[in-house]
Design an enzyme around this catalytic site. Structure first.
Site, PDB file in Angstrom:
ATOM      1  N   GLU A 247      12.322  23.851   3.955  1.00 37.28           N
ATOM      2  CA  GLU A 247      11.076  23.958   4.717  1.00 37.28           C
ATOM      3  C   GLU A 247      11.451  23.654   6.151  1.00 37.28           C
ATOM      4  O   GLU A 247      11.750  22.506   6.500  1.00 37.28           O
ATOM      5  CB  GLU A 247      10.037  22.986   4.166  1.00 37.28           C
ATOM      6  CG  GLU A 247       8.623  23.327   4.588  1.00 37.28           C
ATOM      7  CD  GLU A 247       8.256  22.709   5.921  1.00 37.28           C
ATOM      8  OE1 GLU A 247       8.252  23.454   6.937  1.00 37.28           O
ATOM      9  OE2 GLU A 247       7.975  21.513   5.963  1.00 37.28           O
ATOM     10  N   CYS A 281       5.671  21.147  12.173  1.00 37.72           N
ATOM     11  CA  CYS A 281       6.288  22.467  12.015  1.00 37.72           C
ATOM     12  C   CYS A 281       5.249  23.581  11.975  1.00 37.72           C
ATOM     13  O   CYS A 281       5.544  24.718  12.321  1.00 37.72           O
ATOM     14  CB  CYS A 281       7.147  22.493  10.754  1.00 37.72           C
ATOM     15  SG  CYS A 281       6.263  22.000   9.252  1.00 37.72           S
TER      16      CYS A 281
END
Length: 474
Positions: A247, A281
């Site tokens: 991720e 993110c």
């Protein structure tokens, strides 16, 4: 002050192999928050060996799914009960404002874990096909989980919980910036009744991370962090044919259509773009605005940003706290200077440190207008409170700009017509997408396209990242 003098290795509090100490200091004023031992390679060897033995010979992988669920459900209760304490601790470690850590630790993380528990109940652990063939889903093995500092328990439990529910054993490598809260997890898992050997928690830096993910007894790597680090981990996994899920970073675009309510957009982007000091993110940091209403949107965003309270992250009234480290502060400030050099118009903010906050790693929330998508401030992940507004001509142009990125993690659209927003959502190549600021449910898969990663977390799909398929013909 919270301090530890031992490491959590195989479910036991163990003397560290080395003498290194990690000092965790507040990004707000550099005061000492606590100390922990820094894990060495010898500690990794002990942790991986404990995980290997627990997986190959211990009871955990051989327990029934319901037995494993019971332990994880107990953990979720204990973890939630310490929510206020944990929120305050994480805020003191990494500078995340208390309003945000409070949301995570007093509901958000509990629901994330609960979604995995529900998935485990409906997961097809063993199924018989019409042909008479049996398909089993069996645990992958020993997991090396490596997490960042920006939402430490959310990231850790997004990996630990599905791995344990699947019957895997785990070695968690925690970031040194948030080493204290990582070891608290060991306390809670031990109290929940997790068997010995199943979980280890090692705070350490990058060299120890690479040693862990390269360890021959590790079967799968689960990583959250930068795309650069993800590429290195993917290379190691490829060489050794380990399973891997990554991720990684993002540069998410949000498309503002002409019929959108600008006041609602500005309020929605306050959290979608700037939560956690912009150190997220999935932050919506590229704002795509129609030329016909461009200046209106820029003005609405400027008003919102100018109204943000910047300061002590432990103050509930603070919206923006300090970034995590001095080098990260300088990195963000350098990007702001770069944006000016690239020809973008500085609307709000700047690279100077906010007055009165010079003792911490603070960055002024910053808004750029007249940005072209080819500029570095539009293409590279800054990981700080910096937004860029990019004009578009029509919807085709907006979708093109949104997709013109090396990343594909998140994004969004704002429109008075929610169904039309859904049409836009289907055309943007990202793993997650929101219409009119809708919050993502934690039972849906989370992850990214392109340089934003490999694999998914959360719910049934996330649980499935920790199993192997076995086909049995009889």
């Amino acid at each position: 002050m919270t301090s530890y003098d031992t490491l959590f290795i195989g479910g036991r509090w163990t003397e560290p192999a080395g003498s290194e100490t990690i000092e965790v200091r507040s990004p707000h004023d550099q005061s000492l928050v606590g100390r922990v031992p820094g894990a060495a390679e010898a500690d990794v060897d002990r942790a991986v060996e404990a995980a290997r033995q627990a997986f190959d010979h211990g009871p955990w992988p051989r327990a029934t799914p319901s037995e494993r669920r019971a332990v994880l459900a107990r953990f979720n209760e204990l973890h939630t009960a310490r929510g206020r304490e944990l929120a305050a601790l994480v805020t003191s470690e990494n500078g995340t404002p208390l309003w945000f850590t409070g949301l995570l630790h007093n509901g958000g993380i509990a629901e994330q874990t609960a979604s995995y528990l529900r998935a485990s109940e409906s997961f097809g652990w063993e199924e018989r096909l019409e042909s008479g063939t049996t398909v089993r889903r069996e645990p992958v093995g020993v997991i090396a989980a490596v997490i960042p500092w920006n939402a430490p328990h959310q990231s850790a439990l997004a990996k630990i919980v599905p791995a344990l529910l699947a019957g895997c054993t785990v070695v968690l490598k925690a970031a040194p910036e948030t080493a204290l809260d990582a070891l608290v997890l060991g306390e809670i898992f031990a109290e929940a009744g997790l068997p010995e050997g199943v979980l280890s928690i090692l705070p350490a830096g990058r060299e120890v991370s690479e040693y862990l993910v390269s360890h021959p007894s590790v079967d799968k790597i689960a990583f959250t962090g930068s795309t650069a680090a993800g590429r290195r981990i993917a290379a190691i996994a490829g060489e050794q044919l380990k399973r891997v899920s990554l991720e990684l970073g993002g540069k998410s675009a949000v498309i503002i259509l002409e019929d959108a309510d600008h006041a609602a957009v500005a309020e929605g982007l306050k959290t979608a773009s700037l939560a956690n000091n912009g150190e997220s993110c999935v932050a919506h940091t590229r704002v795509l605005a129609p030329r016909s209403r461009y200046e209106e949107i820029v003005a609405a965003l400027a008003t919102m940003i100018e109204g943000l309270t910047v300061g002590d992250p432990s103050d509930p009234a603070t919206f923006i706290g300090p970034v995590v480290r001095a080098d990260q502060q300088q990195r963000v400030r350098n990007y702001i200077d770069l944006g000016i050099k690239e020809g973008a118009r500085l609307v709000v903010g700047g690279s100077d440190v906010p007055q009165g906050l010079e003792g911490g790693f603070y960055v002024r929330p910053t808004l750029f207008a007249d940005v072209d998508n080819s500029m570095r401030i539009a293409r590279e992940e800054i990981f700080g409170p910096v937004l860029v507004v990019i004009p578009f001509d029509d919807e085709e142009d907006a979708v093109r700009i949104a997709n013109d990125s090396p990343y594909g993690l998140g994004g969004g659209v704002w429109s008075a017509d929610a169904e039309h927003g859904m049409e836009i959502a289907r055309r943007v190549r990202t793993g997650t997408f929101s219409v009119n600021g809708a919050h993502a449910a934690l039972d849906g898969p989370f992850g990214g396209y392109k340089a934003s990663g490999i694999g998914r977390e959360f719910g049934l799909v996330g649980l499935g990242q920790y199993v192997e398929f076995k086909t049995i013909s009889s």
